[in-house]
Design a protein around this motif. Sequence first.
Motif, PDB file in Angstrom:
ATOM      1  N   ILE A  57      38.095   2.808  50.110  1.00 23.92           N
ATOM      2  CA  ILE A  57      39.388   2.504  50.637  1.00 23.92           C
ATOM      3  C   ILE A  57      40.372   4.069  49.912  1.00 23.92           C
ATOM      4  O   ILE A  57      41.528   4.651  50.891  1.00 23.92           O
ATOM      5  CB  ILE A  57      40.002   1.563  49.978  1.00 23.92           C
ATOM      6  N   PHE A  58      40.531   4.368  48.463  1.00 25.67           N
ATOM      7  CA  PHE A  58      41.070   5.455  48.389  1.00 25.67           C
ATOM      8  C   PHE A  58      40.775   6.922  48.700  1.00 25.67           C
ATOM      9  O   PHE A  58      41.952   7.437  49.208  1.00 25.67           O
ATOM     10  CB  PHE A  58      40.919   5.638  46.302  1.00 25.67           C
ATOM     11  N   ASP A  59      39.608   7.167  49.447  1.00 22.77           N
ATOM     12  CA  ASP A  59      39.436   8.271  49.820  1.00 22.77           C
ATOM     13  C   ASP A  59      40.099   8.051  52.111  1.00 22.77           C
ATOM     14  O   ASP A  59      40.158  10.010  51.977  1.00 22.77           O
ATOM     15  CB  ASP A  59      37.760   8.267  49.994  1.00 22.77           C
ATOM     16  N   ARG A  60      39.711   7.172  51.819  1.00 22.21           N
ATOM     17  CA  ARG A  60      40.612   7.314  53.108  1.00 22.21           C
ATOM     18  C   ARG A  60      42.164   7.876  53.020  1.00 22.21           C
ATOM     19  O   ARG A  60      42.581   8.021  54.112  1.00 22.21           O
ATOM     20  CB  ARG A  60      40.606   5.924  53.823  1.00 22.21           C
ATOM     21  N   PHE A  61      42.982   7.584  52.013  1.00 22.43           N
ATOM     22  CA  PHE A  61      43.879   8.100  51.808  1.00 22.43           C
ATOM     23  C   PHE A  61      44.472   9.346  50.695  1.00 22.43           C
ATOM     24  O   PHE A  61      45.030  10.173  51.510  1.00 22.43           O
ATOM     25  CB  PHE A  61      45.377   7.255  50.449  1.00 22.43           C
ATOM     26  N   PHE A  62      43.573   9.394  50.515  1.00 26.63           N
ATOM     27  CA  PHE A  62      43.280  11.118  50.087  1.00 26.63           C
ATOM     28  C   PHE A  62      42.371  11.645  50.174  1.00 26.63           C
ATOM     29  O   PHE A  62      41.323  11.661  49.792  1.00 26.63           O
ATOM     30  CB  PHE A  62      42.692  10.600  48.669  1.00 26.63           C
ATOM     31  N   THR A  63      42.761  12.338  51.471  1.00 25.91           N
ATOM     32  CA  THR A  63      41.516  13.094  52.405  1.00 25.91           C
ATOM     33  C   THR A  63      41.640  14.208  51.750  1.00 25.91           C
ATOM     34  O   THR A  63      42.259  15.039  50.770  1.00 25.91           O
ATOM     35  CB  THR A  63      42.177  13.384  53.635  1.00 25.91           C
ATOM     36  N   GLY A  64      40.410  15.139  52.014  1.00 24.44           N
ATOM     37  CA  GLY A  64      40.565  16.894  51.644  1.00 24.44           C
ATOM     38  C   GLY A  64      39.115  16.308  50.488  1.00 24.44           C
ATOM     39  O   GLY A  64      38.523  16.100  50.546  1.00 24.44           O
ATOM     40  N   LYS A  65      39.318  18.136  50.123  1.00 26.38           N
ATOM     41  CA  LYS A  65      38.284  18.220  49.096  1.00 26.38           C
ATOM     42  C   LYS A  65      38.572  17.386  48.028  1.00 26.38           C
ATOM     43  O   LYS A  65      39.321  17.004  47.128  1.00 26.38           O
ATOM     44  CB  LYS A  65      38.101  20.026  48.684  1.00 26.38           C
ATOM     45  N   ARG A  66      36.994  16.582  47.707  1.00 18.02           N
ATOM     46  CA  ARG A  66      37.986  15.638  46.577  1.00 18.02           C
ATOM     47  C   ARG A  66      37.907  17.094  45.077  1.00 18.02           C
ATOM     48  O   ARG A  66      38.457  16.551  44.374  1.00 18.02           O
ATOM     49  CB  ARG A  66      36.225  14.972  45.357  1.00 18.02           C
ATOM     50  N   GLU A  67      37.217  17.941  44.642  1.00 20.19           N
ATOM     51  CA  GLU A  67      37.417  18.484  43.805  1.00 20.19           C
ATOM     52  C   GLU A  67      38.820  19.653  43.448  1.00 20.19           C
ATOM     53  O   GLU A  67      39.710  19.337  42.738  1.00 20.19           O
ATOM     54  CB  GLU A  67      35.883  19.324  43.727  1.00 20.19           C
ATOM     55  N   GLU A  68      39.685  19.843  44.761  1.00 22.04           N
ATOM     56  CA  GLU A  68      40.296  19.846  45.075  1.00 22.04           C
ATOM     57  C   GLU A  68      42.113  18.986  44.638  1.00 22.04           C
ATOM     58  O   GLU A  68      43.195  19.211  44.799  1.00 22.04           O
ATOM     59  CB  GLU A  68      40.914  21.077  46.804  1.00 22.04           C
ATOM     60  N   ARG A  74      44.447  12.208  41.279  1.00 15.09           N
ATOM     61  CA  ARG A  74      43.713  11.136  39.718  1.00 15.09           C
ATOM     62  C   ARG A  74      43.876  10.445  38.657  1.00 15.09           C
ATOM     63  O   ARG A  74      43.050   9.357  38.066  1.00 15.09           O
ATOM     64  CB  ARG A  74      42.604  12.612  39.109  1.00 15.09           C
ATOM     65  N   CYS A  75      45.249  10.007  38.566  1.00 20.13           N
ATOM     66  CA  CYS A  75      45.992  10.111  37.605  1.00 20.13           C
ATOM     67  C   CYS A  75      46.407   8.413  38.323  1.00 20.13           C
ATOM     68  O   CYS A  75      45.361   6.962  37.817  1.00 20.13           O
ATOM     69  CB  CYS A  75      47.305  10.273  36.658  1.00 20.13           C
ATOM     70  N   VAL A  76      46.504   8.305  39.532  1.00 19.80           N
ATOM     71  CA  VAL A  76      46.656   7.295  40.914  1.00 19.80           C
ATOM     72  C   VAL A  76      45.516   6.145  40.313  1.00 19.80           C
ATOM     73  O   VAL A  76      45.408   5.174  40.570  1.00 19.80           O
ATOM     74  CB  VAL A  76      47.178   7.299  41.839  1.00 19.80           C
ATOM     75  N   GLN A  77      44.407   7.367  40.951  1.00 15.18           N
ATOM     76  CA  GLN A  77      42.530   6.125  41.211  1.00 15.18           C
ATOM     77  C   GLN A  77      42.312   6.084  40.279  1.00 15.18           C
ATOM     78  O   GLN A  77      41.623   5.192  40.488  1.00 15.18           O
ATOM     79  CB  GLN A  77      41.750   7.248  41.701  1.00 15.18           C
ATOM     80  N   VAL A  78      42.465   6.773  38.815  1.00 18.87           N
ATOM     81  CA  VAL A  78      42.118   5.758  38.185  1.00 18.87           C
ATOM     82  C   VAL A  78      42.722   4.341  37.644  1.00 18.87           C
ATOM     83  O   VAL A  78      42.103   3.436  37.040  1.00 18.87           O
ATOM     84  CB  VAL A  78      42.232   7.061  36.094  1.00 18.87           C
TER      85      VAL A  78
END
Length: 145
Positions: A57-68, A74-78
């Motif tokens: 689900i998170f990856d659908r909202f935060f698209t693009g390269k994960r390393e960027e 990242r704080c929102v994700q954790v």
Amino acid sequence: MSTIERVFHAVLFEVLAISLSIIGLTIFTHHPVSSLSGTMIAVATIAMIWNMIFNAIFDRFFTGKREERSLKARCVQVIGFEGGLLLFTVPIMAWLLSVGLWEAFIMDIGVTLFITAYAFVFNYCYDHLRAALLRRRQLATVQAQ
């Protein structure tokens, strides 16, 4: 890392995490090891399932390269992952250990803080041991030629 090594890494991580969590909870609570064992296996299973669901689900909202991804993302994700995990695991811990929600919450926070530090140490050690083993294999291959 190969798929087999990733599976080995994940299984080793979980087995040690569950074992160390049980030891810690045994020291700091009055619960028997048998109850804590089942509880921590349930919590680890929920965490793995939640990890897959939440990150999809998170990856659908935060698209693009994960390393960027930004520090904020990242704080929102954790925070999102850990907050959601607590919503699932606190009631399970309370039920399996026959304790109130507050006691289960405190225990779960303790486990969460421990797992955070453990993950850092485990991955640091694993990465360095892996690198040393790979260097040793490479050296042995060169010497054999």
